[in-house]
Structures are given as C-alpha cells and as structure tokens.
Design a protein around this motif. Structure first.
Motif, mmCIF file in Angstrom:
data_model
loop_
_atom_site.group_PDB
_atom_site.id
_atom_site.type_symbol
_atom_site.label_atom_id
_atom_site.label_comp_id
_atom_site.label_asym_id
_atom_site.label_seq_id
_atom_site.Cartn_x
_atom_site.Cartn_y
_atom_site.Cartn_z
ATOM 1 N N VAL A 190 9.848 1.130 9.342
ATOM 2 C CA VAL A 190 11.149 1.137 8.659
ATOM 3 C C VAL A 190 10.950 1.273 7.152
ATOM 4 C CG1 VAL A 190 13.193 -0.273 8.133
ATOM 5 C CG2 VAL A 190 12.262 -0.226 10.464
ATOM 6 N N ASN A 191 9.958 0.573 6.610
ATOM 7 C CA ASN A 191 9.688 0.621 5.176
ATOM 8 C C ASN A 191 9.271 2.021 4.727
ATOM 9 O OD1 ASN A 191 9.181 -0.763 2.538
ATOM 10 N ND2 ASN A 191 7.080 -0.125 2.949
ATOM 11 N N VAL A 192 8.394 2.654 5.486
ATOM 12 C CA VAL A 192 7.942 4.006 5.133
ATOM 13 C C VAL A 192 9.124 4.978 5.105
ATOM 14 C CG1 VAL A 192 6.593 5.982 5.927
ATOM 15 C CG2 VAL A 192 5.580 3.700 5.964
ATOM 16 N N PHE B 1 0.834 -1.204 0.000
ATOM 17 C CA PHE B 1 0.000 0.000 0.000
ATOM 18 C C PHE B 1 0.870 1.256 0.000
ATOM 19 C CE2 PHE B 1 -2.400 3.192 2.571
ATOM 20 C CZ PHE B 1 -3.434 3.420 1.675
ATOM 21 N N VAL B 2 1.885 1.260 0.875
ATOM 22 C CA VAL B 2 2.782 2.412 0.960
ATOM 23 C C VAL B 2 3.561 2.573 -0.347
ATOM 24 C CG1 VAL B 2 4.865 3.295 2.103
ATOM 25 C CG2 VAL B 2 2.989 2.378 3.464
ATOM 26 N N ASP B 3 4.049 1.452 -0.887
ATOM 27 C CA ASP B 3 4.746 1.518 -2.182
ATOM 28 C C ASP B 3 3.840 2.125 -3.246
ATOM 29 O OD1 ASP B 3 6.916 0.351 -1.012
ATOM 30 O OD2 ASP B 3 6.741 -1.580 -2.034
ATOM 31 N N ASN B 4 2.579 1.670 -3.280
ATOM 32 C CA ASN B 4 1.648 2.165 -4.297
ATOM 33 C C ASN B 4 1.347 3.645 -4.130
ATOM 34 O OD1 ASN B 4 1.304 -0.252 -5.698
ATOM 35 N ND2 ASN B 4 -0.264 -0.976 -4.305
ATOM 36 N N LEU B 5 1.147 4.074 -2.873
ATOM 37 C CA LEU B 5 0.858 5.489 -2.639
ATOM 38 C C LEU B 5 2.022 6.373 -3.081
ATOM 39 C CD1 LEU B 5 -0.903 5.692 0.872
ATOM 40 C CD2 LEU B 5 -1.934 5.832 -1.397
ATOM 41 N N MET B 6 3.229 5.981 -2.699
ATOM 42 C CA MET B 6 4.393 6.815 -3.002
ATOM 43 C C MET B 6 4.753 6.760 -4.480
ATOM 44 S SD MET B 6 6.852 6.262 0.322
ATOM 45 C CE MET B 6 6.389 6.973 1.924
ATOM 46 N N ILE B 7 4.619 5.572 -5.088
ATOM 47 C CA ILE B 7 4.956 5.430 -6.503
ATOM 48 C C ILE B 7 3.861 6.032 -7.376
ATOM 49 C CG2 ILE B 7 5.272 3.718 -8.341
ATOM 50 C CD1 ILE B 7 6.681 1.989 -6.187
ATOM 51 N N GLY B 8 2.601 6.023 -6.880
ATOM 52 C CA GLY B 8 1.504 6.633 -7.625
ATOM 53 C C GLY B 8 1.756 8.095 -7.932
ATOM 54 N N ASN B 9 2.528 8.769 -7.079
ATOM 55 C CA ASN B 9 2.870 10.180 -7.310
ATOM 56 C C ASN B 9 3.791 10.346 -8.513
ATOM 57 O OD1 ASN B 9 1.383 11.172 -5.116
ATOM 58 N ND2 ASN B 9 3.061 10.776 -3.691
ATOM 59 N N LEU B 10 4.419 9.242 -8.946
ATOM 60 C CA LEU B 10 5.325 9.308 -10.098
ATOM 61 C C LEU B 10 4.582 9.128 -11.422
ATOM 62 C CD1 LEU B 10 8.217 7.065 -8.669
ATOM 63 C CD2 LEU B 10 8.047 9.570 -8.599
ATOM 64 N N ILE C 171 -4.085 8.036 -6.717
ATOM 65 C CA ILE C 171 -3.691 8.715 -7.956
ATOM 66 C C ILE C 171 -4.711 9.791 -8.307
ATOM 67 C CG2 ILE C 171 -4.956 7.201 -9.556
ATOM 68 C CD1 ILE C 171 -2.414 7.131 -11.310
ATOM 69 N N ASP C 172 -4.278 10.759 -9.095
ATOM 70 C CA ASP C 172 -5.173 11.832 -9.546
ATOM 71 C C ASP C 172 -5.284 11.750 -11.069
ATOM 72 O OD1 ASP C 172 -6.733 14.047 -9.803
ATOM 73 O OD2 ASP C 172 -5.112 15.505 -9.493
ATOM 74 N N ALA D 270 2.370 4.865 -15.254
ATOM 75 C CA ALA D 270 3.291 3.833 -15.741
ATOM 76 C C ALA D 270 4.096 3.195 -14.605
ATOM 77 C CB ALA D 270 4.211 4.400 -16.811
ATOM 78 N N PRO D 271 4.700 3.971 -13.691
ATOM 79 C CA PRO D 271 5.397 3.345 -12.555
ATOM 80 C C PRO D 271 4.458 2.514 -11.677
ATOM 81 C CG PRO D 271 6.116 5.612 -12.801
ATOM 82 C CD PRO D 271 4.948 5.435 -13.721
ATOM 83 N N LEU D 272 3.222 3.000 -11.480
ATOM 84 C CA LEU D 272 2.271 2.237 -10.669
ATOM 85 C C LEU D 272 1.931 0.913 -11.354
ATOM 86 C CD1 LEU D 272 0.498 2.227 -8.121
ATOM 87 C CD2 LEU D 272 -1.292 3.371 -9.448
ATOM 88 N N ALA D 273 1.744 0.953 -12.665
ATOM 89 C CA ALA D 273 1.473 -0.274 -13.417
ATOM 90 C C ALA D 273 2.680 -1.215 -13.382
ATOM 91 C CB ALA D 273 1.124 0.074 -14.868
ATOM 92 N N ALA D 274 3.905 -0.643 -13.359
ATOM 93 C CA ALA D 274 5.121 -1.463 -13.310
ATOM 94 C C ALA D 274 5.217 -2.231 -11.998
ATOM 95 C CB ALA D 274 6.348 -0.583 -13.494
ATOM 96 N N VAL D 275 4.870 -1.574 -10.887
ATOM 97 C CA VAL D 275 4.855 -2.258 -9.594
ATOM 98 C C VAL D 275 3.835 -3.393 -9.619
ATOM 99 C CG1 VAL D 275 4.281 -2.007 -7.140
ATOM 100 C CG2 VAL D 275 5.672 -0.278 -8.280
ATOM 101 N N SER D 276 2.671 -3.110 -10.195
ATOM 102 C CA SER D 276 1.628 -4.127 -10.310
ATOM 103 C C SER D 276 2.127 -5.324 -11.107
ATOM 104 C CB SER D 276 0.390 -3.525 -10.980
ATOM 105 O OG SER D 276 -0.588 -4.509 -11.215
#
Length: 454
Positions: free
Chosen positions: A171-173, A32-41, A345-346, A44-50
């Motif tokens: 630690v992850n955040v 969830f944290v990865d998605n929130l932070m990467i969603g700001n990029l 995401i927006d 395409a990056p969010l889809a890459a994580v997926s």
C-alpha cells in the motif's frame, strides 16, 4: 557444553524469528522506499527526510520500547497456561500504547522548532517540517498496532503481524508512487506525498492485524472485555518494564540520531551519505531485532515453566545464531560497498562517502546484533534497570564522545562519527553479556537451592 546443545535450537528460534524479522524489515522498508523515491528528487529532499526522521525515530524508540513490555508478560502467562492473566496484560497494554501514540504525536508537534536550532541547512529544515507533521500523526495507528503485535508475539503467533506489515508495504509503495510524482489524477506532493503514503499504510496495517487476530478462535477469550475497571497495579507493572526498555531504545537510537545531526554539520552531501548507510544498516539490524524478540519470548516461556537451565541454553543458542547471521551481513557490506549506495542516488561524492561508512557498518554488525538479542533475553527475565544503565554508559559516556570529537570536519568527519558508533555498540555487547551470564547462573542456583530445601 556441546555445541549441538545450542545449534539444535536454531530451527525453533528461526521459525519464531523469521516472521518478526520480516515484519521489522517491513517497517524499515517503508523508509527504504521513501528514500529511494525521494532520492530521485535530489540530495536536499533526501537530507530533509533524514532530518525529519530524527525526531520521528526518537518518538518511535519511546513508543515501541513501552510496547515491548507486553510481550514478556504475555509469554510468561502463556507458559503458565493462564489466559485470564494474559487477557489483563493485553488489554491494559493496548490502552497504554494508544495513550502513548497520542502523547508522542503532540510532543512531536511541539518539538518541531528544535530543527531550526540544530545547525542544519535551512532549506533542508523547510522541506522537513511538512513531512514531519503527517508522519507524526501516523504514530497513533502505529502504536496501537504495536499493542496488538506484541500481544501476538507473546503467544508465539508471530506470523500475523508480518502479514499485516508486508501488505502495508505494498500500500505504501502504491501511494508513494502516486503522490510523490503526481501520477494519473493525483497531485505531485513530493515529500508530503511520501508522508501521506506512510500514514495510509499504517492505518491499513492496524485494521488488517485487528481483523486477523480477532477472528482467530484461540484468541477470542483475549478479546472479551474485562468486567473490572482498569487496574493501576497492572499499568505500574507494564510501565516498570516498559519505561526502562524505552530508555534503552532511546539511548541507542539517540546516538544514531546524533550521527544524523553531526553529519548535517558537515554539509548536505555528508548527511545524505549518512542516511544511506544508516538505512542499509537498519535493515540488517531488523534481523537481529527479530531474534531479540525471540529471545524474550523463549526466555519468558521458560521462566514461566521454571526451567532455568533450559532458559540459559535457549538464550545462548540465540546469541550464537545472531553472531553467525550478522557475520554474513558484515561480509556482504564489505563486498558490495561500492554498489549498494547506487540504489539510492547518483552523486559521486555522496556515493564515495557512503561506501566508506559501509565498511564501518560491516564491523559493528556483530556487536549490534549481539547487544540487541542479549537485551531481549534480559527482558525475558524482566531485568531492565541495570541493562538501561549499561546502555547509557556504553552509548553516551563511551561511544558519543568518540563520535563528537573524531567526527569534526578537521578530524575524521563522517568516518569518525561512525567509529563512535562502533565503540559504543561493542562496549554495550560486552557489558550486557556479563550481566546475562551472571544473572542466569544466579537464577539456576537459587532455584536448585529452593528445591533442595522444599
């Protein structure tokens, strides 16, 4: 049967399940944290994580499935008050989990080229590969952690893994923030930064849980190394229970992974929306997983004590409890379908698609919750082979064809894909319930017949 027979078990169920729920939720919160932070990029990056996580999740399903075999053996030994038996299964289980972690890491490295042949956008695949390398390596400490966790769960000491997992999330955040965006003197690594944060947090989690468990006076006998060498018969028992359990998780997880790949054929926005809905649904699913582990622990305990009538009542109390809880989550998804995707995401199109999927996710909450706790109860009875066949039939012979044909762009698209999930989960819940009802009745009759002839 009076309803109070089941509801009186709710507090004990919840006291066992709550730390497991929080721990499982903690695992999902990493994503969830990865998605929130990467969603700001961007999308395409969010889809890459997926996409990268499609292979990671398949490996996780196998590894965690094998580790689940440890819990019923430990819980049954605890019910019999046999520390020596519990120590043998714990130490063999830990070796099994370590070897599995190494094997899964190597298999993921070999499987990377598959991503280029799944009809996914090339820019998304290029972004996913470096992320996949690092997260794959993190499976080694994660699998060893699972060995310790399932051991503690089997002894009904469920809170310690929760402490380790939630601490690891902090630690992850911290490392995600520093390494994704390049804060302070740290380099801006974007997706690779998120992967490194995950690796660091999982190593921390393992070390912390080991320190907590090894210092507990009650657990010291379990940490004394066995005088005899490793026993093939013990590994065989663990694998005979763990392998079908891993297949169960693989069959279910595989159909969810298939939704990512099918959504990818519809475009980057569809895949991003699918990832948002999956991540939200997986968080509520972790609550059901907590109760599923509780069902395994309590059913195994009663099996060890040979109290089969109580075993059945306890199991049904968990079934009823998860149905009520998942009902609340279903209502929440429907009421908040327009708001929840905005946390990620927006993007107007992605938000619209994700909100549609959350309505279907709300509907399958009940089936998903029921099937996982019934599987847990059957695992407590050490009945895994028939349930594995049920899972295969439900997900791949019933659910997947619906997803495949209804999920095409010219049909219902993303909505069709998720209707297949709903169909498969519902079929699984119904068939597993019939299996548990039949088997638990049979065990009561067999035990009473044995007593009367003794």
């Amino acid at each position: 049967m009076n309803l109070s027979t089941y509801t009186k078990e709710f507090p004990k169920n919840f006291s066992l399940a709550f730390p497991i729920m929080m721990g499982q939720l903690g695992h999902v919160l990493v994503g969830f944290v990865d998605n929130l932070m990467i969603g700001n990029l961007g999308a395409a990056p969010l889809a890459a994580v997926s996409l990268g996580n499609t292979l990671i999740f398949l490996a996780l399903f196998l590894g965690i499935g094998f580790s689940f075999a440890i819990t019923p053996f430990i819980a049954e030994a605890d019910g019999e008050a046999d520390i020596q038996k519990g120590r043998v299964f714990f130490q063999h289980g830990l070796v099994m989990c370590t070897v599995n972690g190494i094997i899964l890491f190597l298999l993921l490295l070999l499987a990377k080229p598959i991503l280029y042949h799944l009809d996914q956008p090339k820019d998304v695949v290029d972004l996913a590969l470096p992320y996949l390398d690092i997260v794959a390596f993190s499976l080694i400490p994660l699998m060893i952690f699972q060995g310790f966790k399932q051991f503690a769960d089997g002894l009904s000491m469920t809170k310690y893994a929760m402490y380790a997992i939630l601490s690891a999330n902090v630690v992850n955040v911290i490392f995600n923030y520093l390494l994704i965006y390049g804060v302070w003197f740290f380099p801006r690594l974007e997706l690779e930064g998120a992967a490194i944060g995950t690796l660091i947090s999982r190593i921390f989690m393992l070390v912390l849980l080991y320190l907590i468990l090894s210092k507990r006076p009650k657990l010291k006998p379990y940490f004394v190394l066995m005088k005899k060498s490793l026993d093939k018969k013990i590994f065989k028992r663990l694998i005979n229970l763990g392998f079908p359990t891993a297949l169960q998780m693989l069959f279910e997880g595989g159909i969810f992974t298939a939704t990512v790949l099918l959504a990818g054929t519809l475009g980057t926005n569809s895949q991003a929306a699918n990832q948002i809905a999956l991540n939200l649904a997986s968080m509520t699913f972790m609550i059901a997983v907590g109760l599923g582990v509780t069902a395994t622990i309590r059913v195994s305990n009663q099996k060890g004590k040979k109290q089969f009538k109580t075993l059945r009542d306890v199991a049904y109390s968990v079934f009823l409890q998860v149905f009520i809880i998942e009902g609340f989550f279903a209502l929440g998804f429907i009421l908040l379908k327009g708001f929840l995707p905005t946390l990620y995401i927006d993007d107007a199109e992605v938000l619209m698609l994700a909100s549609q999927l959350l309505v279907i996710a709300a509907l399958f909450q009940l089936s998903d919750g029921l099937q996982v706790v019934i599987l847990g109860a059957l695992r407590g009875l050490q009945d895994v082979k028939i349930p594995t066949l049920i899972c295969f039939v439900a997900y791949w012979l019933i659910g997947f064809p619906v997803s495949y044909f209804a999920g095409k762009a010219e049909a219902l698209g993303n909505i069709g894909i998720w209707l297949g999930l709903l169909t498969g989960l519902t079929a699984s819940a119904i068939m597993l319930y019939i299996r548990f009802n039949m088997l638990s009745k049979k065990q009561i009759l067999t035990f009473e017949k044995t007593k009367s002839t003794a």
